[in-house]
Write a protein that holds these residues in place. Sequence first.
Motif, PDB file in Angstrom:
ATOM      1  N   VAL A  32       3.456   2.599   7.071  1.00  0.00           N
ATOM      2  CA  VAL A  32       2.359   3.292   7.756  1.00  0.00           C
ATOM      3  C   VAL A  32       1.054   2.492   7.758  1.00  0.00           C
ATOM      4  O   VAL A  32       0.367   2.423   8.780  1.00  0.00           O
ATOM      5  CB  VAL A  32       2.117   4.678   7.099  1.00  0.00           C
ATOM      6  N   CYS A  33       0.692   1.863   6.645  1.00  0.00           N
ATOM      7  CA  CYS A  33      -0.682   1.363   6.483  1.00  0.00           C
ATOM      8  C   CYS A  33      -0.911  -0.067   6.963  1.00  0.00           C
ATOM      9  O   CYS A  33      -2.044  -0.467   7.207  1.00  0.00           O
ATOM     10  CB  CYS A  33      -1.118   1.490   5.031  1.00  0.00           C
ATOM     11  N   GLY A  34       0.139  -0.881   7.053  1.00  0.00           N
ATOM     12  CA  GLY A  34      -0.007  -2.245   7.547  1.00  0.00           C
ATOM     13  C   GLY A  34      -0.494  -3.257   6.525  1.00  0.00           C
ATOM     14  O   GLY A  34      -0.645  -4.443   6.853  1.00  0.00           O
ATOM     15  N   PHE A  89      -8.657  -4.944   0.820  1.00  0.00           N
ATOM     16  CA  PHE A  89      -7.235  -4.601   0.663  1.00  0.00           C
ATOM     17  C   PHE A  89      -6.476  -4.701   1.982  1.00  0.00           C
ATOM     18  O   PHE A  89      -5.347  -5.186   2.038  1.00  0.00           O
ATOM     19  CB  PHE A  89      -7.086  -3.189   0.073  1.00  0.00           C
ATOM     20  N   CYS A  90      -7.100  -4.257   3.045  1.00  0.00           N
ATOM     21  CA  CYS A  90      -6.428  -4.264   4.350  1.00  0.00           C
ATOM     22  C   CYS A  90      -6.482  -5.624   5.037  1.00  0.00           C
ATOM     23  O   CYS A  90      -5.795  -5.843   6.018  1.00  0.00           O
ATOM     24  CB  CYS A  90      -7.081  -3.239   5.275  1.00  0.00           C
ATOM     25  N   GLY A 116       0.843  -1.196   0.000  1.00  0.00           N
ATOM     26  CA  GLY A 116       0.000   0.000   0.000  1.00  0.00           C
ATOM     27  C   GLY A 116       0.870   1.235   0.000  1.00  0.00           C
ATOM     28  O   GLY A 116       1.327   1.704  -1.035  1.00  0.00           O
ATOM     29  N   CYS A 117       1.136   1.758   1.192  1.00  0.00           N
ATOM     30  CA  CYS A 117       1.908   3.004   1.302  1.00  0.00           C
ATOM     31  C   CYS A 117       3.387   2.796   0.988  1.00  0.00           C
ATOM     32  O   CYS A 117       4.069   3.700   0.546  1.00  0.00           O
ATOM     33  CB  CYS A 117       1.770   3.559   2.710  1.00  0.00           C
ATOM     34  N   GLY A 159      -2.160   0.378  13.673  1.00  0.00           N
ATOM     35  CA  GLY A 159      -1.165   0.471  12.601  1.00  0.00           C
ATOM     36  C   GLY A 159      -1.608  -0.198  11.322  1.00  0.00           C
ATOM     37  O   GLY A 159      -0.825  -0.348  10.389  1.00  0.00           O
ATOM     38  N   ASN A 160      -2.861  -0.643  11.303  1.00  0.00           N
ATOM     39  CA  ASN A 160      -3.404  -1.267  10.089  1.00  0.00           C
ATOM     40  C   ASN A 160      -4.588  -0.426   9.630  1.00  0.00           C
ATOM     41  O   ASN A 160      -5.646  -0.416  10.264  1.00  0.00           O
ATOM     42  CB  ASN A 160      -3.860  -2.710  10.384  1.00  0.00           C
ATOM     43  N   TYR A 161      -4.409   0.268   8.528  1.00  0.00           N
ATOM     44  CA  TYR A 161      -5.444   1.194   8.054  1.00  0.00           C
ATOM     45  C   TYR A 161      -6.502   0.473   7.235  1.00  0.00           C
ATOM     46  O   TYR A 161      -6.197  -0.391   6.425  1.00  0.00           O
ATOM     47  CB  TYR A 161      -4.814   2.281   7.179  1.00  0.00           C
TER      48      TYR A 161
END
Length: 157
Positions: free
Chosen positions: A47-49, A104-105, A42-43, A134-136
């Motif tokens: 940051v996004c997990g 996605f997450c 992702g990022c 920490g997981n967006y």
Amino acid sequence: MERLMDLTLTVNGVAVTRRVAPRTHLVDFLREELGLTGSHAGCEHGVCGACTLRVDGEIVRGCLMLAVQADGRRVDTIEGLSDSGELARLQKAFHEKNALQCGFCTPGMLLAAQELVRSGKKHSREEIREHISGNYCRCTGYQAIVDAIEGVIHGQG
Ligand code: FES
Ligand code: FES
């Protein structure tokens, strides 16, 4: 031409040897070299997990770790942990509580959540929220995700 390095590691219980560019990140190696696309990029800045993986039993950010840093180590991905059945209760709970939309997450979220389940402690909703902070997730608003994890932790999942 870029010098390649030899890399030998265990991925989902299978020994793997490849030659890789030293700057290849672990999540990219898994996705592009091994076709394990369940871990998402992702990022790519930690940051996004979305890239969450397990290395030697600990969750890590696959976008912050180089593939060569996993040399000699054991890597477990969403594919392996799904196939082994380890995530089955969480996956069922996520499904039943509608804790995913685009998905996605979800692989990273499941790996993070499983850390709490494995700890064996009866974590509160606040602790669950803190742990997955920490997981967006840009879709669900988190409520259903926390519901699902709480259900498994407290034995209703
Ligand atoms: S892709 Fe690794 S933390 Fe976002
Ligand atoms: S379900 Fe879409 S980002 Fe979480």
